[in-house]
Design an enzyme around this catalytic site. Structure first.
Site, short mmCIF file in Angstrom:
data_model
loop_
_atom_site.label_atom_id
_atom_site.label_comp_id
_atom_site.label_asym_id
_atom_site.label_seq_id
_atom_site.Cartn_x
_atom_site.Cartn_y
_atom_site.Cartn_z
CD1 TRP A 355 -6.14 -2.25 -1.82
CD2 TRP A 355 -6.45 -0.21 -0.95
NE1 TRP A 355 -5.58 -1.35 -2.96
CE2 TRP A 355 -5.87 -0.11 -2.40
CE3 TRP A 355 -6.84 1.13 -0.49
CZ2 TRP A 355 -5.33 1.40 -2.90
CZ3 TRP A 355 -6.36 2.25 -1.11
CH2 TRP A 355 -5.57 2.44 -2.11
CG ASP A 356 -9.52 -3.14 -5.01
OD1 ASP A 356 -8.25 -3.25 -4.26
OD2 ASP A 356 -9.31 -3.22 -6.22
CD GLU A 486 0.47 -2.74 -5.87
OE1 GLU A 486 0.64 -2.73 -7.31
OE2 GLU A 486 -0.25 -2.91 -4.95
CE LYS A 599 -0.35 -0.87 -10.22
NZ LYS A 599 -0.46 -2.03 -9.55
CD GLN A 600 -2.97 1.89 -7.11
OE1 GLN A 600 -2.29 1.09 -7.37
NE2 GLN A 600 -4.01 1.79 -6.28
C1 BGC Z 1 -3.71 -2.04 -7.45
C2 BGC Z 1 -3.90 -2.22 -6.02
C3 BGC Z 1 -5.62 -3.26 -6.07
C4 BGC Z 1 -5.19 -4.61 -7.11
C5 BGC Z 1 -6.74 -5.19 -7.25
C6 BGC Z 1 -3.50 -3.41 -8.07
O1 BGC Z 1 -3.02 -3.21 -9.59
O2 BGC Z 1 -2.17 -1.36 -7.47
O3 BGC Z 1 -4.32 -1.15 -5.36
O4 BGC Z 1 -5.68 -3.48 -4.68
O5 BGC Z 1 -4.66 -4.29 -8.17
O6 BGC Z 1 -7.46 -4.44 -7.65
#
Ligand code: BGC
Length: 771
Positions: A355-356, A486, A599-600
């Site tokens: 999804w990035d 996550e 986390k984000q």
């Molecule tokens: C992030 C995800 C991301 C993935 C790839 C993960 O650490 O939590 O949001 O899509 O890394 O960059």
């Protein structure tokens, strides 16, 4: 954190060779052209620690899934982009002693990634065990002008001896992926062919049966005389060798012109022949001409995408590095390709699509490249709609509901951790948001009729089936999801996912009415194809939009991450002992899941997407609450915080968050640059400057800015394209300077005041306006 890269505006420079840093440098100095790419491995033998990496975009292998506890619905395989044949290979043997920087005494070492021209070069002096000293100057590039071509020039000078230099120039296809689940090799040899100076190796991937022909033409020149070459070959390996009787002080020049062609673009039967034609043509052009084309093509890229930072060389270097890597990874020429989180710089994340792309990369390509580039990223998902529908069916959804995969190469899901594969469904919303973002920026509503609406209908149907009516709450709820955060799984009513789902439903209805009005025939065709029951489905969707449940905490006055979030012990990141960070390395997973640490960006990601729905006070409350609980253990997180802090006029915080991603790889903040670069988060760095510091938005078909200048800088400027017009915008402490390169005037808003910007330059004093 490392600090060995020399500051420079246009170059990434490493001086002195340290084998401990080699894998990091191999990532940092990677080169690519959207079609192929490689880590900065040495041409010559290297027996120290290295991660060999050559990649051909779109060529992947379905590596059989390895998982402890199988769950129904898991994909059978993880598609990974393959480590492909290594075309740069040179073996340099000086009277029985191999040139190998791990065993030689190395001095005067300098490695430079020239971002302006797109080349990787190296000079060094090496003393072999025999005491013989040579000096090497090497330069190579993957051509961005002709993306199936690459070339190198390698010059060896005998410094203190007369003697034989035995050179073998080769293509080695006997390579493996370090991340192979069963230590298998993924290629089989199909064919090889050798001419006087040329070598061709055709390899086929197991299972997926992609053929890739790697070709190389070697020229070795000594004393202005082209040397005769002897063919060498073994399984999956072809090359040429020559022995040069070198005199002290004289130089041997090796030129290699290489091509990588894949059966994605040519008939398998014609692959080798086409490679021959390509290489022959490139040889006629010659190394210097190919390099000139490379320099010109990069000049064009920089014209469209450069950011200039005045007064801070390290920041300048960092943003150019980010822009350079994004431009090397994706050029938008082929809608079957996408952007792996590590691009062509490593194996982690398998080179697959996340999804990035939609959430972070689209804004960069929208502003810095012709429209078709971002459009092709959207078309990529359109082409995979059938697979997304199949994917949803496998999980029990019906009637055209589409669930796009969390990780994919060809549209099929590859990821196999239940909490991500089945639960991180917010990715569907990011794909819909990207369609909105694209039409908002470009004004190309035709995209909806052509491709977008079908995708939106599939996504809307998924959300409709994924929510359920809660008799208790008298609202629609969404259970068992994982948000972008996550660090907690299987939660109920993740605010972000609920918000995104309702927005998707509403937007799909709006998009449908646009298409119906503008292209009724096409609309009817879509109705027929998707079997959309316009009235009843729209009614169902509207009911969900109107009655979606959004968790909210009255006491704090914030949207709640998820149901029950306030039951968690509320500790703030600032109170975490330094030795506990990063949590994902220091704490058990169980402890992370139970903690309140995020986390984000999650709620804030939603407030970034849908910012116009919230006033500043609401944003401030949520920002303060979530920022203090977020550990940013995904590199995708700080950019959203930076943009929102800028919006809240917290300039220091905006800059602090920007710094966290800008030099993430250059300074190896997270101790993981050796695995590859954080390509997708690089787009976030660009966003922090353009959407954060400059406050650029597109509203009502117009560009708007609400800028500030970070204290550490004297000024910054950036190039953007907007609806066919190339603009340059410069921000100083008091003014916005705009260069409008088009023939007509533009209306631009600065702090909500409209200005007419005629062709040419215009200066607007924004500080005066604010005062
Ligand atoms: C992030 C995800 C991301 C993935 C790839 C993960 O650490 O939590 O949001 O899509 O890394 O960059």
């Amino acid at each position: 954190m490392k600090n060995y890269i020399k500051a420079d505006e246009w170059n990434i420079i490493e001086e002195d060779f340290d084998p401990h840093l080699n894998k990091i440098s191999e990532s940092l100095f990677s080169i690519g052209n959207g079609r192929m790419g490689q880590r900065a491995n040495f041409e010559e033998t290297y027996s120290g620690e290295t991660l060999q990496g050559n990649y051909v975009a779109g060529v992947y292998y379905p590596d059989k899934t390895r998982v402890g506890w199988w769950k129904n619905g898991y994909p059978e395989y993880f598609a990974k982009v393959l480590n492909a044949a290594n075309w740069i290979g040179l073996e340099i043997d000086i009277e029985g002693g191999l040139l190998d920087l791990f065993t030689c005494k190395v001095s005067n070492f300098k490695r430079v990634l020239n971002m302006k021209e797109g080349t990787l070069s190296r000079i060094f002096t090496a003393e072999l065990k025999s005491g013989k000293i040579i000096q090497v100057e090497a330069i190579r590039f993957c051509s961005i002008a002709e993306d199936e071509l690459a070339a190198l020039h390698y010059k060896i000078t005998a410094v203190n001896f007369d003697g034989n230099i035995n050179i073998t120039s080769f293509i080695d296809g006997d390579v493996r992926n370090q991340d192979a689940n069963y230590e298998e090799k993924f290629w089989t040899e199909i064919k090889k062919e050798q001419g006087e100076d040329t070598d061709y190796l055709v390899l086929r991937t197991k299972k997926t049966e992609f053929d890739v022909c790697t070709a190389s033409h070697t020229t070795i020149i000594y004393n202005d005389i082209k040397q005769n070459l002897k063919p060498v070959s073994k399984e999956k390996y072809v090359g040429k060798s020559a022995v040069i009787h070198a005199k002290q002080g004289s130089a041997v020049h090796i030129y290699k012109i290489a091509a990588n062609l894949s059966s994605q673009n040519y008939d398998k039967e014609e692959l080798l022949f086409t490679a021959k034609v390509k290489v022959e043509r490139a040889v006629v052009q010659g190394f210097d001409q190919l390099l000139k084309a490379q320099t010109e093509a990069w000049a064009m890229k920089w014209k469209e995408s450069d950011i200039i930072i005045e007064g801070d060389v390290k920041a300048q270097q960092a943003i150019r590095f980010n822009i350079f890597q994004l431009n090397q990874t994706y050029t938008g020429k082929d809608a079957r390709l996408n952007i792996g989180p590590k691009g062509f710089t490593g194996e982690k994340y398998g080179g697959s699509t996340y999804w990035d792309t939609e959430a972070y990369c689209i804004p960069f390509y929208l502003s810095t490249a012709p429209e078709i580039v971002a459009k092709n990223l959207l078309v990529y998902r359109y082409k995979q709609l059938d697979k997304a529908i199949e994917n949803a069916e496998k999980l029990g959804f019906k009637t055209g509901a589409a669930l796009y995969p969390m990780v994919t190469m060809n549209g099929e899901e590859c990821h196999n951790e239940w909490e991500i594969t089945f639960e991180e469904i917010h990715r569907n919303g990011a794909i819909a948001f990207a369609i909105y973002n694209y039409t908002r920026y470009t004004g190309d509503e035709n995209y909806l009729a052509q491709y977008g609406l079908e995708v939106l209908i599939g996504i809307a149907r998924f959300w409709k089936q994924r929510v359920n009516w809660s008799a208790d709450k008298q609202k629609y709820v969404m259970l068992g999801v994982t948000g972008p955060n996550e660090y907690e799984n299987n939660i109920n009513n993740n605010w972000y996912t609920n918000k995104l789902a309702a927005w998707c439903l509403k937007y799909t209805i709006e998009a449908a009415s646009v298409v119906k009005l503008q292209e009724p025939e096409k609309y009817n065709a879509i109705l027929e194809k998707t079997k959309l029951r316009e009235q009843s489905e729209f009614e169902d969707w509207t009911a969900i939009v109107n009655q979606m449940y959004y968790p909210y905490d009255e006491k704090e006055g914030v949207f709640l991450q998820q149901d029950g979030f306030m039951d968690k012990e509320q500790i703030l990141v600032k109170d975490l002992p330094a030795q506990d960070r990063p949590l994902n390395q220091k704490w058990s997973w169980d402890r992370i899941l139970r903690s309140c640490f995020i986390k984000q960006a999650d709620v804030l990601q939603g407030m970034y997407f849908f910012e116009d729905e919230y006033d500043l006070e609401t944003l401030r409350k949520n920002f303060v609450f979530y920022e203090s609980r977020t550990v940013h253990e995904s590199s995708l997180s700080p950019c959203v915080h930076s943009i929102l802090a800028a919006k809240l006029s917290d300039e220091e915080k905006a800059y602090e968050f920007y710094l966290r991603t800008a030099r993430l790889d250059l300074d190896d903040y997270n101790n993981d640059t050796e695995d590859g670069l954080h390509i997708t988060s690089m787009a976030g760095t660009w966003m922090s400057i353009v959407e954060g510091f400059a406050g650029m938005r597109v509203r009502n078909h117009q560009l708007s800015f609400s800028p500030f200048l970070p204290k550490a800088w004297n000024a910054f400027s950036f190039s953007i394209g907007f609806r066919g017009v190339q603009l340059k915008v410069k921000i100083t402490a008091t003014q916005v300077w705009i260069l409008n390169n088009s023939a007509g005037a533009l209306e631009i808003s600065i702090f909500n005041q409209l200005y007419n910007v005629p062709p040419g330059e215009k200066v607007i004093d924004y500080k005066k306006q604010l005062a």
